[in-house]
Design a protein around this motif. Structure first.
Motif, PDB file in Angstrom:
ATOM      1  N   ILE A 102     -12.783  14.934  19.996  1.00 57.41           N
ATOM      2  CA  ILE A 102     -12.079  13.648  19.979  1.00 57.41           C
ATOM      3  C   ILE A 102     -10.881  13.735  19.032  1.00 57.41           C
ATOM      4  O   ILE A 102      -9.766  13.305  19.368  1.00 57.41           O
ATOM      5  CB  ILE A 102     -13.027  12.511  19.587  1.00 57.41           C
ATOM      6  CG1 ILE A 102     -14.026  12.258  20.721  1.00 57.41           C
ATOM      7  CG2 ILE A 102     -12.252  11.250  19.232  1.00 57.41           C
ATOM      8  CD1 ILE A 102     -15.179  11.347  20.356  1.00 57.41           C
ATOM      9  N   THR A 103     -11.103  14.306  17.862  1.00 59.07           N
ATOM     10  CA  THR A 103     -10.021  14.472  16.889  1.00 59.07           C
ATOM     11  C   THR A 103      -8.881  15.288  17.484  1.00 59.07           C
ATOM     12  O   THR A 103      -7.701  14.924  17.347  1.00 59.07           O
ATOM     13  CB  THR A 103     -10.545  15.146  15.603  1.00 59.07           C
ATOM     14  OG1 THR A 103     -11.597  14.328  15.065  1.00 59.07           O
ATOM     15  CG2 THR A 103      -9.454  15.313  14.571  1.00 59.07           C
ATOM     16  N   ALA A 104      -9.207  16.352  18.177  1.00 56.62           N
ATOM     17  CA  ALA A 104      -8.176  17.194  18.801  1.00 56.62           C
ATOM     18  C   ALA A 104      -7.424  16.422  19.886  1.00 56.62           C
ATOM     19  O   ALA A 104      -6.211  16.577  20.024  1.00 56.62           O
ATOM     20  CB  ALA A 104      -8.808  18.451  19.392  1.00 56.62           C
ATOM     21  N   GLY A 157      -5.097   0.202  25.056  1.00 56.61           N
ATOM     22  CA  GLY A 157      -5.118   0.488  23.634  1.00 56.61           C
ATOM     23  C   GLY A 157      -6.097   1.552  23.192  1.00 56.61           C
ATOM     24  O   GLY A 157      -6.351   1.699  21.999  1.00 56.61           O
ATOM     25  N   TRP A 158      -6.648   2.318  24.114  1.00 59.70           N
ATOM     26  CA  TRP A 158      -7.639   3.341  23.756  1.00 59.70           C
ATOM     27  C   TRP A 158      -6.948   4.634  23.360  1.00 59.70           C
ATOM     28  O   TRP A 158      -5.977   5.047  23.979  1.00 59.70           O
ATOM     29  CB  TRP A 158      -8.599   3.594  24.928  1.00 59.70           C
ATOM     30  CG  TRP A 158      -9.272   2.347  25.357  1.00 59.70           C
ATOM     31  CD1 TRP A 158      -9.027   1.623  26.486  1.00 59.70           C
ATOM     32  CD2 TRP A 158     -10.271   1.617  24.637  1.00 59.70           C
ATOM     33  NE1 TRP A 158      -9.812   0.491  26.510  1.00 59.70           N
ATOM     34  CE2 TRP A 158     -10.585   0.463  25.381  1.00 59.70           C
ATOM     35  CE3 TRP A 158     -10.914   1.828  23.424  1.00 59.70           C
ATOM     36  CZ2 TRP A 158     -11.527  -0.469  24.966  1.00 59.70           C
ATOM     37  CZ3 TRP A 158     -11.851   0.899  23.004  1.00 59.70           C
ATOM     38  CH2 TRP A 158     -12.155  -0.231  23.774  1.00 59.70           C
ATOM     39  N   SER A 159      -7.494   5.294  22.360  1.00 58.84           N
ATOM     40  CA  SER A 159      -7.005   6.609  21.951  1.00 58.84           C
ATOM     41  C   SER A 159      -7.680   7.696  22.778  1.00 58.84           C
ATOM     42  O   SER A 159      -7.050   8.679  23.158  1.00 58.84           O
ATOM     43  CB  SER A 159      -7.288   6.845  20.471  1.00 58.84           C
ATOM     44  OG  SER A 159      -6.700   5.827  19.694  1.00 58.84           O
ATOM     45  N   VAL A 160      -8.976   7.518  23.021  1.00 63.55           N
ATOM     46  CA  VAL A 160      -9.786   8.457  23.797  1.00 63.55           C
ATOM     47  C   VAL A 160     -10.896   7.677  24.485  1.00 63.55           C
ATOM     48  O   VAL A 160     -11.419   6.710  23.917  1.00 63.55           O
ATOM     49  CB  VAL A 160     -10.426   9.562  22.907  1.00 63.55           C
ATOM     50  CG1 VAL A 160     -11.330  10.477  23.726  1.00 63.55           C
ATOM     51  CG2 VAL A 160      -9.365  10.386  22.192  1.00 63.55           C
ATOM     52  N   ILE A 161     -11.254   8.115  25.692  1.00 65.83           N
ATOM     53  CA  ILE A 161     -12.390   7.548  26.411  1.00 65.83           C
ATOM     54  C   ILE A 161     -13.434   8.654  26.561  1.00 65.83           C
ATOM     55  O   ILE A 161     -13.122   9.744  27.050  1.00 65.83           O
ATOM     56  CB  ILE A 161     -11.973   7.033  27.804  1.00 65.83           C
ATOM     57  CG1 ILE A 161     -10.906   5.939  27.662  1.00 65.83           C
ATOM     58  CG2 ILE A 161     -13.195   6.529  28.584  1.00 65.83           C
ATOM     59  CD1 ILE A 161     -10.214   5.585  28.966  1.00 65.83           C
TER      60      ILE A 161
END
Length: 119
Positions: free
Chosen positions: A114-116, A46-50
């Protein structure tokens, strides 16, 4: 932007700084202190970014990254490290990193990366 970010660093001050900045931007942040804890969290999914430190005791961030990629997980990974030599950067990307940020770093620039990665 609603995203779930895993931040892994053995330095509590860095973990806390990153978490505070990302939470202020409206992100859901979970922190872990070492590679073993990171892998346990990654298995939850469920992670968007690590965001992953490279130099940690025990299992390095590059080892964690290789394990993640070998398992077929394509979650974007940003390596956050004091190791800024060209060979270190190349090794990070060769292991499957999506981005590479050297310490000292700008929290605002990390948030932008992170946003990108999430979009």
């Amino acid at each position: 932007m609603s995203a779930r970010i895993l931040v892994v660093d053995d330095d509590r001050d860095i973990r806390d700084l990153v978490a505070i900045k990302l939470e202020a931007a409206g992100l859901d942040v979970v922190t872990r202190a070492d590679g073993s804890e990171a892998l346990d969290a990654v298995r939850e999914g469920g992670w968007s970014v690590i965001v992953l430190d490279v130099m940690m005791p025990g299992m390095s961030g590059v080892d964690v990254l290789r394990t993640i990629r070998d398992a077929g997980d394509r979650t974007p990974v940003i390596l956050l490290t004091a190791r800024g030599q060209e060979k270190d950067i190349e090794a990070g990307f060769a292991a499957g990193a999506d981005d590479y940020v050297t310490k000292p770093f700008s929290p605002r620039a990390l948030l932008a990366r992170i946003t990108a990665a999430v979009e």
